[in-house]
Design a protein around this motif. Structure first.
Motif, PDB file in Angstrom:
ATOM      1  N   LYS A 196      -7.703   9.147 -11.706  1.00 24.70           N
ATOM      2  CA  LYS A 196      -7.959  10.550 -11.404  1.00 24.70           C
ATOM      3  C   LYS A 196      -6.774  11.113 -10.674  1.00 24.70           C
ATOM      4  O   LYS A 196      -5.990  10.406 -10.041  1.00 24.70           O
ATOM      5  CB  LYS A 196      -9.231  10.705 -10.581  1.00 24.70           C
ATOM      6  N   THR A 197      -6.639  12.422 -10.733  1.00 23.97           N
ATOM      7  CA  THR A 197      -5.530  13.080 -10.081  1.00 23.97           C
ATOM      8  C   THR A 197      -5.588  12.816  -8.586  1.00 23.97           C
ATOM      9  O   THR A 197      -6.637  12.762  -7.979  1.00 23.97           O
ATOM     10  CB  THR A 197      -5.589  14.587 -10.355  1.00 23.97           C
ATOM     11  N   GLY A 198      -4.422  12.670  -7.985  1.00 25.05           N
ATOM     12  CA  GLY A 198      -4.342  12.397  -6.565  1.00 25.05           C
ATOM     13  C   GLY A 198      -3.611  11.104  -6.284  1.00 25.05           C
ATOM     14  O   GLY A 198      -3.172  10.850  -5.176  1.00 25.05           O
ATOM     15  N   SER A 199      -3.446  10.290  -7.315  1.00 22.74           N
ATOM     16  CA  SER A 199      -2.670   9.072  -7.174  1.00 22.74           C
ATOM     17  C   SER A 199      -3.051   8.320  -5.916  1.00 22.74           C
ATOM     18  O   SER A 199      -2.219   7.961  -5.092  1.00 22.74           O
ATOM     19  CB  SER A 199      -1.172   9.418  -7.160  1.00 22.74           C
ATOM     20  N   SER A 200      -4.340   8.054  -5.743  1.00 26.40           N
ATOM     21  CA  SER A 200      -4.825   7.500  -4.481  1.00 26.40           C
ATOM     22  C   SER A 200      -4.276   6.105  -4.202  1.00 26.40           C
ATOM     23  O   SER A 200      -3.972   5.779  -3.055  1.00 26.40           O
ATOM     24  CB  SER A 200      -6.356   7.470  -4.478  1.00 26.40           C
ATOM     25  N   LEU A 201      -4.135   5.254  -5.227  1.00 23.86           N
ATOM     26  CA  LEU A 201      -3.649   3.899  -4.983  1.00 23.86           C
ATOM     27  C   LEU A 201      -2.186   3.883  -4.553  1.00 23.86           C
ATOM     28  O   LEU A 201      -1.851   3.245  -3.550  1.00 23.86           O
ATOM     29  CB  LEU A 201      -3.868   3.032  -6.221  1.00 23.86           C
ATOM     30  N   PRO A 202      -1.279   4.558  -5.280  1.00 21.65           N
ATOM     31  CA  PRO A 202       0.097   4.608  -4.776  1.00 21.65           C
ATOM     32  C   PRO A 202       0.190   5.243  -3.391  1.00 21.65           C
ATOM     33  O   PRO A 202       0.985   4.809  -2.565  1.00 21.65           O
ATOM     34  CB  PRO A 202       0.828   5.454  -5.833  1.00 21.65           C
ATOM     35  N   ALA A 203      -0.626   6.264  -3.147  1.00 25.64           N
ATOM     36  CA  ALA A 203      -0.612   6.906  -1.830  1.00 25.64           C
ATOM     37  C   ALA A 203      -1.075   5.932  -0.748  1.00 25.64           C
ATOM     38  O   ALA A 203      -0.537   5.916   0.367  1.00 25.64           O
ATOM     39  CB  ALA A 203      -1.497   8.147  -1.843  1.00 25.64           C
ATOM     40  N   TRP A 204      -2.062   5.099  -1.086  1.00 24.63           N
ATOM     41  CA  TRP A 204      -2.543   4.092  -0.136  1.00 24.63           C
ATOM     42  C   TRP A 204      -1.434   3.096   0.199  1.00 24.63           C
ATOM     43  O   TRP A 204      -1.245   2.728   1.363  1.00 24.63           O
ATOM     44  CB  TRP A 204      -3.748   3.374  -0.738  1.00 24.63           C
ATOM     45  N   VAL A 205      -0.688   2.677  -0.818  1.00 28.43           N
ATOM     46  CA  VAL A 205       0.429   1.757  -0.594  1.00 28.43           C
ATOM     47  C   VAL A 205       1.487   2.420   0.281  1.00 28.43           C
ATOM     48  O   VAL A 205       1.977   1.826   1.258  1.00 28.43           O
ATOM     49  CB  VAL A 205       1.050   1.304  -1.934  1.00 28.43           C
ATOM     50  N   ALA A 206       1.849   3.673  -0.063  1.00 27.55           N
ATOM     51  CA  ALA A 206       2.880   4.392   0.699  1.00 27.55           C
ATOM     52  C   ALA A 206       2.465   4.545   2.155  1.00 27.55           C
ATOM     53  O   ALA A 206       3.265   4.335   3.070  1.00 27.55           O
ATOM     54  CB  ALA A 206       3.137   5.751   0.064  1.00 27.55           C
ATOM     55  N   ARG A 207       1.218   4.901   2.366  1.00 26.33           N
ATOM     56  CA  ARG A 207       0.717   5.087   3.726  1.00 26.33           C
ATOM     57  C   ARG A 207       0.811   3.774   4.525  1.00 26.33           C
ATOM     58  O   ARG A 207       1.231   3.763   5.686  1.00 26.33           O
ATOM     59  CB  ARG A 207      -0.727   5.589   3.664  1.00 26.33           C
ATOM     60  N   ASN A 208       0.422   2.663   3.928  1.00 28.65           N
ATOM     61  CA  ASN A 208       0.430   1.387   4.640  1.00 28.65           C
ATOM     62  C   ASN A 208       1.845   0.931   4.989  1.00 28.65           C
ATOM     63  O   ASN A 208       2.079   0.382   6.066  1.00 28.65           O
ATOM     64  CB  ASN A 208      -0.280   0.316   3.810  1.00 28.65           C
ATOM     65  N   VAL A 209       2.776   1.150   4.082  1.00 29.02           N
ATOM     66  CA  VAL A 209       4.159   0.763   4.368  1.00 29.02           C
ATOM     67  C   VAL A 209       4.724   1.640   5.485  1.00 29.02           C
ATOM     68  O   VAL A 209       5.421   1.138   6.382  1.00 29.02           O
ATOM     69  CB  VAL A 209       5.030   0.860   3.100  1.00 29.02           C
TER      70      VAL A 209
END
Length: 788
Positions: free
Chosen positions: A599-612
């Protein structure tokens, strides 16, 4: 002259050449004098050979060497391999430990610094021992002669080969200093096990840097080149230790007994084991090697990168976890790039989920592969529009500028009708909300105002080349339909926390002075205030809520900005994130191009970016109590505006907020909210007519606030008749503006119908060229179209 020479010969002291030669001289004076004459000829020969070219020696000196690559903390990332996995590391003479030099000189060439390529004393000793035993028990090859054999390797053991080695040794001595010869030899001598040179040997057999090698280990290493298969300490520790005993006794002064020395040598030999060379950051190291190969820059012997293995490992782990979570969504791969904003140096580079995953093309580098970035490109678009001037010289775009998120058509024959990800139109939207919530229609409308060419040129300045995919007039690039590598995307996104300054990617660990030089070479792509306003928008949680809700992924305890994007067919999902210090990009998808379920929002890549980013800021930050904030724009002022009209708020406005306004811009007072007969009313511009009809919005359309014009279709539009559902086919016409509430329509010069507000009607599909004329009071509007 004759008597003088005789006196010099008589006064010659043979003890200078050792006890053996002294005894030999007293027994064989004539032969000794012949040897001395030969030595004189030898030195004369060296002078002659110095001017004769020796191409093979030049080839050896220009041999490729492995590169030792360390991260910013000194941890070894890789020692790059050469052909067939060979490691051959270079170490300059000054850095070769003294104990290693001692051990090798004792083992191979005791009088190395006293001969000119051939040790005649060693030759005589060998002749004496070999003749007395009747077989070859001792050789007389010097280090220089062994270097000659390395230069021109051969399995021959003929007299002509021996003479060739002697001649080449003379050539080497004539052209290089003793230190250079020893340096070249110690860096190229083969040890077996795909290892050449003492540095690689120390690592291969003992897992140590050369400076950490002990005296015992140095002697063991000095033995191996004599016969790598026989004296390899891993396979034959006893043989190696036994052979190293005499070397140790002669090279190092010690009071230890032979038994104790042997015990120490054997203990060191038995500790030897084949070193497992690290293979970290494989995609990044491949990138650097290709970079060196494609430029005039020779691969360095040793380099310390800005990369941080701790961050690299954590990024890899977060990506693996995200891939496990997305297994049911047909996502098999991903990539991450993290850079330091100060100098654009790479901190982490993850090219795929697993480099060795052949089923999913793990060796492809997702940081370099072009993919559709989707809405993650929108910040560049709006920043470009902010620096575009309108006809009055004012900024075309600013945070409070109202954009119409309504159904719109672009083009004539190829009509483009953009839609938002939720298939809904939101009416009047402030530019801040349009960007933060990633709405599509306002983005396309913005691009149509500034032109595709202007946007493409700005992207090129940012290091993003879309010329191969961008077609003149193709408004789809507003939504990121062009393919862009993650490397270019992250580098471009980093200009926002860096006040609009674009820097090339760097890879070395830079000192503060070097960072200043890099910054001075940067290019100012956007004005500092433009970049600061974009940071303000992308960090605005409230403005993001229309598109993404109040997702916790974007909620950080430190200043941060995020932008996500999804390819139009869900082949790729991307997230970009940044703090004042770091920028990260994460891509997830498939190298095969297979669509993902998401779904729009790219939640998984955003989750990775946030954690790093959490790792970088919360764990590595020196001060956890306060974090560096994004800078505020200097030439903008904060004013209270109406949240609907974007103009200066009045008492009639039901909702107001504080917004940045360009200091020289007068947006005027809100005239959308009015009080008439003590009743509050909201008036919308006439361009929202169709939006009102579709969604039944509350409010009043100010029909008379615009000139009479067609809202749809576009002038010179082309339609195509089809045999399917022919009876249902019709062309929709919508007209706005005009000073009266009734209008007449002429079709091809003939009266067709009369309209009351709102003005819209349908025409049947008839092939040919047609013309529509609408009249409203003293105003008229014309439109031509064709049906094929």
């Amino acid at each position: 002259m004759k008597h003088n020479l005789i006196n010099k010969i008589k006064s010659f002291n043979p003890k200078l050449f050792g006890s053996f030669f002294s005894d030999f001289y007293h027994k064989h004076k004539i032969l000794s004098l012949i040897i001395l004459i030969l030595l004189g000829i030898n030195y004369t020969t060296l002078i002659v050979l110095k001017i004769i070219p020796y191409k093979e020696l030049k080839t050896l000196r220009e041999k490729p060497y492995s590169t030792r690559i360390y991260d910013q903390n000194g941890y070894l990332i890789q020692v790059t391999s050469l052909e067939d996995g060979l490691r051959r590391e270079w170490i300059p003479y000054k850095k070769i430990p003294a104990n290693v030099k001692k051990a090798f000189l004792e083992a191979e060439d005791k009088r190395f610094f006293f001969h000119t390529g051939v040790d005649f004393i060693a030759v005589l000793n060998a002749l004496r021992q070999n003749s007395s035993t009747g077989r070859t028990v001792r050789g007389a090859s010097t280090i220089t002669m062994q270097l000659s054999k390395i230069i021109t390797p051969s399995q021959e053991k003929t007299l002509s080969k021996k003479l060739s080695d002697v001649l080449n040794a003379f050539k080497i001595e004539a052209k290089l200093s003793k230190n250079q010869i020893l340096e070249l030899y110690l860096n190229t001598v083969p040890f077996g096990m795909n290892s050449e040179g003492i540095t690689s040997a120390a690592r291969t057999f003992f897992g140590k840097e050369i400076e950490d090698i002990t005296d015992e280990e140095a002697c063991l290493l000095a033995v191996i080149p004599r016969s790598p298969s026989l004296y390899n300490p891993i396979n034959h520790p006893d043989n190696c230790a036994q052979k190293a005993l005499l070397i140790y006794k002669n090279a190092f002064s010690t009071k230890l007994s032979d038994e104790n020395i042997m015990e120490n040598l054997l203990a060191a030999s038995k500790k030897a084991e084949k070193y497992k060379y690290p293979f970290y950051m494989p995609h990044y190291i491949n990138y650097l090697q290709n970079l060196w190969a494609s430029s005039d820059e020779k691969p360095p012997y040793e380099i310390q990168l800005a990369a941080d293995l701790n961050v690299q490992f954590c990024a890899e782990n977060y990506l693996h976890e995200a891939l496990e979570q997305s297994a049911n969504a047909r996502i098999t791969n991903g990539a991450i790039l993290v850079i330091n904003n100060k100098d654009n140096s790479v901190i982490a580079w993850v090219g795929s989920g697993d480099f060795f995953d052949t089923n999913h093309n793990g060796q492809i580098d997702g940081v370099l592969v072009p993919n559709q970035p989707g809405s993650s490109m929108k910040p560049f678009l709006y920043a470009t529009a902010m620096e575009t001037k309108d006809k009055d010289g004012n900024p075309l775009m600013y945070p409070s500028r109202i954009l119409a998120d309504i159904p719109k058509e672009y083009g004539e024959q190829a009509v483009y009708i953009p839609a938002n990800f939720n298939n809904r139109y939101n009416g009047p939207i402030r530019m801040r909300v349009a960007l933060a919530s990633s709405l599509n229609v306002p983005a396309v409308d913005t691009l149509s105002e500034i032109s595709v060419d202007a946007y493409v040129n700005k992207l090129f300045e940012l290091g993003i080349d879309v010329s191969h995919g961008a077609i003149t007039g193709d408004l789809g690039i507003a939504l990121g339909v062009q393919e862009v590598p993650l490397k270019d995307l992250v580098r471009a996104f980093s200009v926002f926390p860096r006040d609009g300054l674009s820097l090339p990617l760097s890879y070395r660990k830079n000192a503060p002075a070097q960072i200043q030089k890099i910054t001075r070479r940067g290019k100012q792509v956007f004005e500092p205030d433009t970049a600061r306003v974009i940071c303000s928008i992308l960090s605005d949680k409230a403005s993001r809520s229309l598109g993404f809700g109040y997702t916790q992924t974007f909620q950080t305890d430190y200043p941060s900005i995020f932008k996500t994007g999804t390819a139009n067919q869900y082949q790729n999902i991307i997230a970009l994130g940044a703090t004042p210090d770091y920028t990260i990009g994460v891509w997830m998808g498939n190298f095969s191009g297979e669509t993902v379920i998401g779904k729009t929002g790219s939640s998984l890549p955003a989750w990775v970016a946030r954690n790093v980013l959490d790792l970088l800021v919360l764990h590595y930050s020196k001060n956890h109590s306060s974090f560096e904030e994004f800078k505020k724009p200097e030439h903008y002022v904060q004013k209270r505006i109406c949240s609907l009209s974007g103009k200066l708020a009045t008492p009639e406005c039901p909702a107001a907020l504080i917004e940045y306004i360009p200091e020289n811009l007068n947006p005027g007072k809100c005239d959308w909210h009015r009080t008439e007969n003590h009743i509050s009313k909201t008036y919308y511009p006439p361009e929202y007519q169709q939006w009102f009809r579709l969604y039944g919005e509350k409010g009043i359309l100010d029909y008379h606030a615009a000139k009479l014009s067609f809202l749809t279709p576009n002038n010179n539009a082309v339609f195509y008749e089809t045999s399917l559902y022919k009876e249902r086919q019709a062309i929709n016409f919508e007209i706005i503006g005009g000073q009266q509430d009734r209008a007449t329509v002429e079709y091809d010069g003939k009266y067709y119908t009369t309209l009351d507000r709102p003005f819209y009607f349908y025409l049947p599909v008839n092939k040919g060229n047609h013309k529509i004329t609408v009249k409203c009071g003293n105003e008229s509007a014309e439109l031509s179209f064709e049906v094929k």
